[in-house]
Scaffold this motif. Sequence first.
Motif, short mmCIF file in Angstrom:
data_model
loop_
_atom_site.label_atom_id
_atom_site.label_comp_id
_atom_site.label_asym_id
_atom_site.label_seq_id
_atom_site.Cartn_x
_atom_site.Cartn_y
_atom_site.Cartn_z
N GLN A 1 -8.75 -22.47 45.27
CA GLN A 1 -8.42 -22.55 46.70
C GLN A 1 -8.19 -21.19 47.35
O GLN A 1 -8.20 -21.07 48.57
N ALA A 2 -7.95 -20.16 46.52
CA ALA A 2 -7.59 -18.85 47.08
C ALA A 2 -8.74 -18.26 47.88
O ALA A 2 -9.91 -18.37 47.51
N THR A 3 -8.41 -17.61 49.01
CA THR A 3 -9.42 -16.97 49.86
C THR A 3 -9.47 -15.46 49.64
O THR A 3 -10.49 -14.83 49.92
N LEU A 4 -8.37 -14.86 49.16
CA LEU A 4 -8.33 -13.43 48.88
C LEU A 4 -8.72 -13.18 47.43
O LEU A 4 -8.27 -13.89 46.52
N LYS A 5 -9.55 -12.14 47.23
CA LYS A 5 -10.03 -11.83 45.88
C LYS A 5 -8.88 -11.47 44.94
O LYS A 5 -8.85 -11.88 43.77
N SER A 6 -7.89 -10.74 45.45
CA SER A 6 -6.76 -10.34 44.61
C SER A 6 -5.97 -11.55 44.13
O SER A 6 -5.59 -11.65 42.95
N ASP A 7 -5.76 -12.50 45.05
CA ASP A 7 -5.05 -13.74 44.66
C ASP A 7 -5.86 -14.54 43.65
O ASP A 7 -5.33 -15.06 42.67
N ARG A 8 -7.18 -14.61 43.90
CA ARG A 8 -8.03 -15.40 42.99
C ARG A 8 -8.03 -14.79 41.59
O ARG A 8 -7.90 -15.51 40.59
N ASP A 9 -8.14 -13.46 41.51
CA ASP A 9 -8.14 -12.80 40.20
C ASP A 9 -6.81 -13.00 39.48
O ASP A 9 -6.77 -13.24 38.26
N SER A 10 -5.70 -12.92 40.24
CA SER A 10 -4.38 -13.10 39.64
C SER A 10 -4.21 -14.51 39.08
O SER A 10 -3.76 -14.70 37.94
N TYR A 11 -4.60 -15.50 39.87
CA TYR A 11 -4.46 -16.90 39.43
C TYR A 11 -5.39 -17.19 38.24
O TYR A 11 -5.02 -17.93 37.31
N ASN A 12 -6.60 -16.64 38.27
CA ASN A 12 -7.53 -16.84 37.16
C ASN A 12 -6.97 -16.27 35.86
O ASN A 12 -7.09 -16.88 34.79
N LYS A 13 -6.34 -15.10 35.96
CA LYS A 13 -5.75 -14.49 34.77
C LYS A 13 -4.61 -15.34 34.21
O LYS A 13 -4.53 -15.60 33.00
N LEU A 14 -3.73 -15.85 35.11
CA LEU A 14 -2.63 -16.70 34.67
C LEU A 14 -3.14 -18.02 34.08
O LEU A 14 -2.60 -18.52 33.08
N ALA A 15 -4.18 -18.58 34.70
CA ALA A 15 -4.75 -19.84 34.20
C ALA A 15 -5.32 -19.65 32.80
O ALA A 15 -5.10 -20.48 31.90
N LEU A 16 -6.05 -18.55 32.60
CA LEU A 16 -6.67 -18.29 31.30
C LEU A 16 -5.60 -18.12 30.22
O LEU A 16 -5.71 -18.68 29.12
N GLU A 17 -4.53 -17.39 30.54
CA GLU A 17 -3.44 -17.19 29.57
C GLU A 17 -2.78 -18.51 29.21
O GLU A 17 -2.52 -18.81 28.03
N SER A 18 -2.48 -19.32 30.22
CA SER A 18 -1.80 -20.61 29.98
C SER A 18 -2.68 -21.54 29.16
O SER A 18 -2.19 -22.21 28.22
N LEU A 19 -3.95 -21.63 29.48
CA LEU A 19 -4.85 -22.54 28.77
C LEU A 19 -5.08 -22.08 27.33
O LEU A 19 -5.18 -22.92 26.42
N GLU A 20 -5.15 -20.77 27.11
CA GLU A 20 -5.29 -20.27 25.73
C GLU A 20 -4.04 -20.59 24.92
O GLU A 20 -4.13 -20.95 23.74
N ARG A 21 -2.87 -20.49 25.55
CA ARG A 21 -1.62 -20.86 24.83
C ARG A 21 -1.60 -22.35 24.52
O ARG A 21 -1.14 -22.76 23.46
N ALA A 22 -2.08 -23.16 25.45
CA ALA A 22 -2.13 -24.60 25.22
C ALA A 22 -3.00 -24.93 24.02
O ALA A 22 -2.66 -25.78 23.19
N VAL A 23 -4.15 -24.24 23.89
CA VAL A 23 -5.04 -24.46 22.75
C VAL A 23 -4.38 -23.99 21.46
O VAL A 23 -4.50 -24.64 20.40
N GLN A 24 -3.66 -22.87 21.52
CA GLN A 24 -2.97 -22.37 20.33
C GLN A 24 -1.89 -23.33 19.86
O GLN A 24 -1.70 -23.55 18.67
#
Length: 847
Positions: free
Chosen positions: A505-528
């Motif tokens: 949903q983010a319109t700003l690139k900085s927000d999108r990159d930040s959320y993508n990074k947090l999502a990737l970290e959380s999902l990798e922890r969930a798999v671990q």
Amino acid sequence: MANRTRTNTTKVEALIESCRSEGKWQRVIELTDELKSGSPHNECLANFLVGEARLESYLEEHAVAAESNFGRAKNGLAEARRYLNLALGESGQKAGIALDAYLLLAKLCYACGEYEQSLENFIKAELNTLAEKELTLRSLKILAESYAIKGLCLEQQAYKPTSKFKKAEKDTEMICCFERASDLGLLYLQEYDIVSGSNSSSNNSTAGSLLNVGVQQSLSSFAISSTIPSSSVTLEVSRRMGAILETALQRAPIVLIKAGKLQAAVERYRIMLNAIETRATQSLRLTLARQLAEVLLRGVSGTIYAPPFTTKSGGSTLRGGGATKRLWKPRKYAARQQFTPRNQQEEVILLLLIAEALAVRDTVLSQSPEFKQARQHAMGNVTAVYDLLTLATIRWGLVQLLNESFEKALKFSFGEQHVWRQYGLSLMAAEKHAHALRVLQESIKLTPGDPLPCLLASRLCYESLETVKQGLDYAQQALKREVKGLRPSRSQLFVGIGHQQLAIQATLKSDRDSYNKLALESLERAVQHDGNDHLAEYYLSLQYALLNQLGEALSHIRFALALRMEHAPCLHLFALLLTASRRPREALGVVEDALHEFPDNLQLLHVKAHLQLNLEDAETALSTVQHMLAVWREVYEAQLAGEEEKHSDTKSGIHLIHSSQMSDKDSISRVEQALSEAASSLSSFTQRPGPRRPWMLQIEIWLLLADVYMRIDQPNEALNCIHEATQIYPLSHQIMFMRGQVHVYLEQWLDAKQCFLNAVAANPNHTEALRALGETHLILGEPRLAEKMLKDAAKLDPNCPKIWFSLGQVMETLGDYNSSADCFATSLQLEPSCPVLPFTTIPLVFE
């Protein structure tokens, strides 16, 4: 005793008989001395009465048939045994008390754990050969308890028959004993209510009118108790029935179930429930109704179900019997216009509603500590009924009935987390999402250490309410509640889903990159945390796909499919990843294989149609979309046919507008213009009944069909499809966009521009409408406006090659050749990894 006529009884004997019926055993012993002094011929009778009184007094104070009490019972009942033995023999036969003495001796032996001796006494009493005749209250109870004890002794008997025929004969005798005990027990309790009612009433009313009054009082007492019931009344009712009779009433259908006679057990339950209610059987009726509902739900299928009272059973009715009246059968309800269930569904729901009324009547509103035990007991009964009601109503789609029951339950469920959680789940099933969230918020407060209600609230926010940030807050709250990290995988997954949706949903690139990074970290922890969770692997694959890392995405989606091969969303994502890898035919094969497992999955059919269009097979795509319409009708039409309007949580067209995108005056004016354009359609528009989601799915199908018709050069058919979609929901931005596409096909550029403006006004985040509007501005000679629209689209979806290609054309027109070359290069770079449909078109999944 029963053989002696009333004309020969003395005043003392009449008083003794009254005390025996009322259970005043100390008074019976006192009157016995007076009886002996009156006549020496009454010594045998006096011995019997003393033995009976001592036996009953002891059993009222001590538990019956508890193994730990057998030794104490033998000592405590030695005196009673001696007196009852004295009442046997010729003197007992002459006095007419030998039968009663044998029956009471059998009861005494049962209390001492002497099951074989108890059965021998029943043989001596010739219990199986007794003929039906009028009996006094006390004799009725003795006889009912005797049959019950004989059944219990046969059940506890150490001797096991070697022959299957002897075993069947023993089982039949045991079942017969329990059935007779239950009939006689109910009859005794009914007669006792009549007698006690006659004694307490000021006028001489008939037995039938007393029964009618009892029924009315029972029905009118379904209101919730404001205080604890009187303990003295409860003790009196319990003492009147007795543990043996209560056990027999509950065991009668259970032994039939154990013997494999399920239909006979159901009939036994029905007979007992159809007996006229008494004060002593009110709590028992609740248990029987709940048990019968459970038996019908668990053990009886529709093929072997038989409606109630299709077979004849003995027993008198409220209107009295005739020549066929059975003396040892309980009276039954037989009023005119009595409702009789016609099928299994009606009977189960009726039983559970009766059980609910009885359970609610016994609930305790007082929160005083002294009533805690009674309150917990009553709530246990209510909760058991509501759990069964939940199973039945959800199975048969009666969610509204379940909601009404839980709403009533809230009146007495202060602090009861189970009821609140079940109520929240029922509201979710009824698609009353906003109300469900408020209920789940209360459940979260009631269980501060449980992450489950937080996860339910988070799912509700993500999936239905589209309040992603609020859902993320609940997911993070659930993660904090995980005790010592025992099972944080699912909470971590929900946190990752929240960040992923915010990035989309983010319109700003900085927000999108930040959320993508947090999502990737959380999902990798969930798999671990849980390597066997297919859902965590699925969302991690989706995250890599959104980041355009197709190799990693394909690797994780294969892991997810290895964990759960038959998972439609995983197959959906796998097909899109194959199209992004330039393997459309392989993707089409995956989708077709998946449709063999999930023939009614509209999302997979949608992908199949787009793949066929991508492979220039429009005619086949047309048949696929027409099949989608047929599937929709098969799945949803019957469900929505007779449903009334219930749109408490349905979002209107204005709710689809994101407030963050509508802050400036120009946007507001565009919305007003878009709404005025749709006003003509609204004049003939009526809101469709039922849930919103099925109708939105039908809109998507009509619009896809319109797209296919344009591919085969049939714009008029496409307009007809758009008209069908407009009848469902004219304010949809997708309808406005597709109408603009038809105008583009017909080269009606000004009309197309207006349609795209309406679509963007209704949903400023619709990138396809923004791109089409930019391309239209370019054709109309408005390159600066085209640049503005396409740059807005590129901010929202930077991975779409079509947007960058169109923007390159605009920059070339404006003479900015360097920027144009960069845009064309970006388009060429993205085009090989672009799926046939965006990855964001896959709906959220939580299973």
